[in-house]
Design a protein around this motif. Structure first.
Motif, PDB file in Angstrom:
ATOM      1  N   SER A  87       0.853  -1.189   0.000  1.00 25.12           N
ATOM      2  CA  SER A  87       0.000   0.000   0.000  1.00 25.12           C
ATOM      3  C   SER A  87       0.884   1.231   0.000  1.00 25.12           C
ATOM      4  N   HIS A  88       0.491   2.230  -0.791  1.00 25.81           N
ATOM      5  CA  HIS A  88       1.300   3.446  -0.863  1.00 25.81           C
ATOM      6  C   HIS A  88       0.435   4.653  -1.165  1.00 25.81           C
ATOM      7  N   ASN A  89       0.504   5.650  -0.290  1.00 23.91           N
ATOM      8  CA  ASN A  89      -0.036   6.971  -0.604  1.00 23.91           C
ATOM      9  C   ASN A  89       1.013   7.633  -1.496  1.00 23.91           C
ATOM     10  N   VAL A  90       0.725   7.704  -2.788  1.00 24.57           N
ATOM     11  CA  VAL A  90       1.741   8.135  -3.753  1.00 24.57           C
ATOM     12  C   VAL A  90       1.888   9.651  -3.806  1.00 24.57           C
ATOM     13  N   ASP A  91       1.013  10.387  -3.106  1.00 21.45           N
ATOM     14  CA  ASP A  91       1.116  11.844  -2.979  1.00 21.45           C
ATOM     15  C   ASP A  91       0.731  12.530  -4.289  1.00 21.45           C
ATOM     16  N   GLU A  92      -0.357  13.251  -4.237  1.00 20.28           N
ATOM     17  CA  GLU A  92      -0.841  13.954  -5.431  1.00 20.28           C
ATOM     18  C   GLU A  92       0.195  14.932  -5.971  1.00 20.28           C
ATOM     19  N   GLY A  93       1.075  15.439  -5.092  1.00 21.73           N
ATOM     20  CA  GLY A  93       2.121  16.358  -5.532  1.00 21.73           C
ATOM     21  C   GLY A  93       3.417  15.677  -5.914  1.00 21.73           C
ATOM     22  N   ASN A  94       3.413  14.367  -6.042  1.00 19.83           N
ATOM     23  CA  ASN A  94       4.605  13.602  -6.400  1.00 19.83           C
ATOM     24  C   ASN A  94       5.137  14.062  -7.764  1.00 19.83           C
ATOM     25  N   ARG A  95       6.402  14.472  -7.794  1.00 22.41           N
ATOM     26  CA  ARG A  95       6.984  14.962  -9.052  1.00 22.41           C
ATOM     27  C   ARG A  95       7.599  13.855  -9.897  1.00 22.41           C
ATOM     28  N   LEU A 112      -1.291  -4.234  -5.367  1.00 22.27           N
ATOM     29  CA  LEU A 112      -0.878  -2.882  -5.018  1.00 22.27           C
ATOM     30  C   LEU A 112      -2.119  -2.036  -4.768  1.00 22.27           C
ATOM     31  N   ALA A 113      -2.112  -1.316  -3.671  1.00 20.10           N
ATOM     32  CA  ALA A 113      -3.169  -0.342  -3.391  1.00 20.10           C
ATOM     33  C   ALA A 113      -2.528   1.038  -3.363  1.00 20.10           C
ATOM     34  N   LEU A 114      -2.994   1.924  -4.216  1.00 24.01           N
ATOM     35  CA  LEU A 114      -2.435   3.272  -4.298  1.00 24.01           C
ATOM     36  C   LEU A 114      -3.489   4.290  -3.911  1.00 24.01           C
ATOM     37  N   GLU A 115      -3.076   5.216  -3.066  1.00 27.13           N
ATOM     38  CA  GLU A 115      -3.961   6.276  -2.609  1.00 27.13           C
ATOM     39  C   GLU A 115      -3.402   7.626  -3.044  1.00 27.13           C
ATOM     40  N   GLU A 116      -4.312   8.583  -3.171  1.00 22.14           N
ATOM     41  CA  GLU A 116      -3.991   9.958  -3.568  1.00 22.14           C
ATOM     42  C   GLU A 116      -3.431  10.005  -4.999  1.00 22.14           C
ATOM     43  N   LEU A 117      -4.068   9.269  -5.858  1.00 20.74           N
ATOM     44  CA  LEU A 117      -3.712   9.319  -7.276  1.00 20.74           C
ATOM     45  C   LEU A 117      -4.228  10.627  -7.876  1.00 20.74           C
ATOM     46  N   GLY A 118      -3.325  11.421  -8.419  1.00 22.33           N
ATOM     47  CA  GLY A 118      -3.731  12.648  -9.087  1.00 22.33           C
ATOM     48  C   GLY A 118      -4.322  12.347 -10.454  1.00 22.33           C
ATOM     49  N   ARG A 119      -5.160  13.236 -10.936  1.00 21.74           N
ATOM     50  CA  ARG A 119      -5.820  13.013 -12.225  1.00 21.74           C
ATOM     51  C   ARG A 119      -4.811  12.875 -13.355  1.00 21.74           C
ATOM     52  N   ASP A 120      -3.754  13.691 -13.327  1.00 20.87           N
ATOM     53  CA  ASP A 120      -2.753  13.615 -14.388  1.00 20.87           C
ATOM     54  C   ASP A 120      -1.812  12.434 -14.202  1.00 20.87           C
ATOM     55  N   ALA A 121      -1.601  12.018 -12.946  1.00 22.20           N
ATOM     56  CA  ALA A 121      -0.643  10.951 -12.677  1.00 22.20           C
ATOM     57  C   ALA A 121      -1.241   9.564 -12.871  1.00 22.20           C
ATOM     58  N   ALA A 122      -2.561   9.426 -12.727  1.00 25.93           N
ATOM     59  CA  ALA A 122      -3.190   8.103 -12.822  1.00 25.93           C
ATOM     60  C   ALA A 122      -2.847   7.382 -14.126  1.00 25.93           C
ATOM     61  N   GLY A 284       8.948   9.296  -4.511  1.00 23.22           N
ATOM     62  CA  GLY A 284       8.727  10.731  -4.622  1.00 23.22           C
ATOM     63  C   GLY A 284       7.592  11.230  -3.746  1.00 23.22           C
ATOM     64  N   SER A 285       7.020  10.351  -2.933  1.00 19.67           N
ATOM     65  CA  SER A 285       5.894  10.702  -2.071  1.00 19.67           C
ATOM     66  C   SER A 285       6.373  11.160  -0.700  1.00 19.67           C
ATOM     67  N   ASP A 286       5.456  11.785   0.051  1.00 17.67           N
ATOM     68  CA  ASP A 286       5.774  12.154   1.419  1.00 17.67           C
ATOM     69  C   ASP A 286       5.427  11.035   2.399  1.00 17.67           C
ATOM     70  N   HIS A 287       4.967   9.895   1.900  1.00 20.41           N
ATOM     71  CA  HIS A 287       4.721   8.695   2.695  1.00 20.41           C
ATOM     72  C   HIS A 287       5.670   7.595   2.235  1.00 20.41           C
ATOM     73  N   LEU A 288       6.004   6.673   3.139  1.00 18.39           N
ATOM     74  CA  LEU A 288       6.709   5.463   2.758  1.00 18.39           C
ATOM     75  C   LEU A 288       5.701   4.381   2.400  1.00 18.39           C
ATOM     76  N   VAL A 290       4.158   0.605   2.435  1.00 25.13           N
ATOM     77  CA  VAL A 290       4.174  -0.503   3.387  1.00 25.13           C
ATOM     78  C   VAL A 290       3.853  -1.794   2.654  1.00 25.13           C
ATOM     79  N   ALA A 291       4.409  -2.908   3.155  1.00 23.25           N
ATOM     80  CA  ALA A 291       4.215  -4.197   2.515  1.00 23.25           C
ATOM     81  C   ALA A 291       4.015  -5.258   3.567  1.00 23.25           C
ATOM     82  N   ALA A 292       3.372  -6.348   3.166  1.00 19.86           N
ATOM     83  CA  ALA A 292       3.180  -7.486   4.058  1.00 19.86           C
ATOM     84  C   ALA A 292       3.052  -8.761   3.243  1.00 19.86           C
TER      85      ALA A 292
END
Length: 296
Positions: A87-95, A112-122, A284-288, A290-292
């Motif tokens: 799981s990863h919050n990929v950060d909408e502001g990820n450059r 994979l579960a991704l959160e905070e997918l930006g419209r342009d990044a998806a 490039g996100s502000d989150h790390l 996580v895996a299991a």
């Protein structure tokens, strides 16, 4: 003595004023830093009594977190009878969404579960992950990518806009219900304290869906914007097991990525056995991420 009592009685702190109890529980591991400070002050005063008193919070902290510091994890890989999830919050502001997507694909996770997918990044994630993950579903800022077929995909209404998705993952060992969620953010205000009402409401709605889930094997992945010790998330976490707490090494802090201080991204399970849990290197996100690794 006050510090020791604060840690020992954290569950009794009221949430009526500024959600003080939740705030303390979120930062509870860091109260251990008071011990070396108190010992240093005792040394400056040359007070044996103060030094002995400082051992009280040390003992309380060790009783709360001593087991967390041991490495309980097994092998990180997958294989027959195992499901590896990330799981990863990929950060909408990820450059660097391309680099983040490639790093996630390199994990060779099954889901994979991704959160905070930006419209342009998806579309970038869809392109970069397509080779390794033939099955995907994206709704709003939430996406699931899987090596196994996805069925019965539906949005879970936890907020006015899409912040949670549920899908059945058809693994070789049978179906697994996977929930990907991003609970509402919290804020700390100088006059209002720790504001968590919107997050708490979302957690209760997600908990209702998870507890009503008919499949026996359930995984909840996502950014919970709170730790599994926060009592306000108990409606959700009480019926699930934290993979990190059960099979991790250390606290597994995930945010902020530059200097992680809290674990607000998690893997929670029911009907499966966590074998290992770990955080992945920064992207490039502000989150790390996580895996299991889970035994089905």
């Amino acid at each position: 003595m006050f510090t020791g009592a604060l840690m020992a009685l954290h569950a009794s702190l009221p949430n009526t004023v500024g959600n003080l109890g939740s705030l303390v529980q979120t930062l509870l591991p860091w109260l251990g830093l008071s011990v070396p400070v108190l010992l240093a002050l005792a040394a400056l005063r040359r007070s044996r009594l103060a030094a002995v008193a400082a051992l009280v919070p040390a003992v309380v902290w060790a009783s709360l977190f001593g087991g967390v510091l041991t490495d309980k994890s097994g092998a990180h890989g997958g294989g027959a009878g195992r499901l590896v999830v990330v799981s990863h919050n990929v950060d909408e502001g990820n450059r660097d969404p391309e680099g983040t997507a490639r790093a996630l694909a390199a994990t060779e996770a099954d889901v994979l579960a991704l959160e905070e997918l930006g419209r342009d990044a998806a579309p970038v994630y869809a392109r970069e992950l397509a080779g390794a993950y033939p099955h995907r579903t994206v709704h709003g800022g939430i996406g699931l990518w899987s090596r196994h077929r996805l069925e019965d995909v539906e949005v879970v209404p936890i907020m006015p806009w899409t912040r949670a998705v549920r899908a059945t993952v058809r693994t070789p060992e049978g179906p697994v219900a996977v929930y990907a969620a991003h609970l509402a953010s919290v804020r700390v205000h100088p006059f209002h304290g720790f504001t968590t009402e919107r997050r708490n409401d979302a957690a209760r709605l997600l908990a209702d869906a998870v507890h009503a889930e008919p499949l026996p094997r359930v995984v909840v992945l996502g950014d919970l914007n709170g730790t599994d010790r926060d009592r306000s998330l108990a409606p959700l976490t009480s019926g699930l097991r934290s993979a990190q707490r059960e099979a991790g090494d250390g606290f597994g802090f995930t945010w902020p990525a530059a200097f992680p201080m809290v674990r607000i991204d998690d893997v929670l399970v029911r009907g499966m056995t966590p074998r290992s849990s770990w955080t992945l290197p920064a992207t490039g996100s502000d989150h790390l991420p996580v895996a299991a690794s889970l035994t089905l």
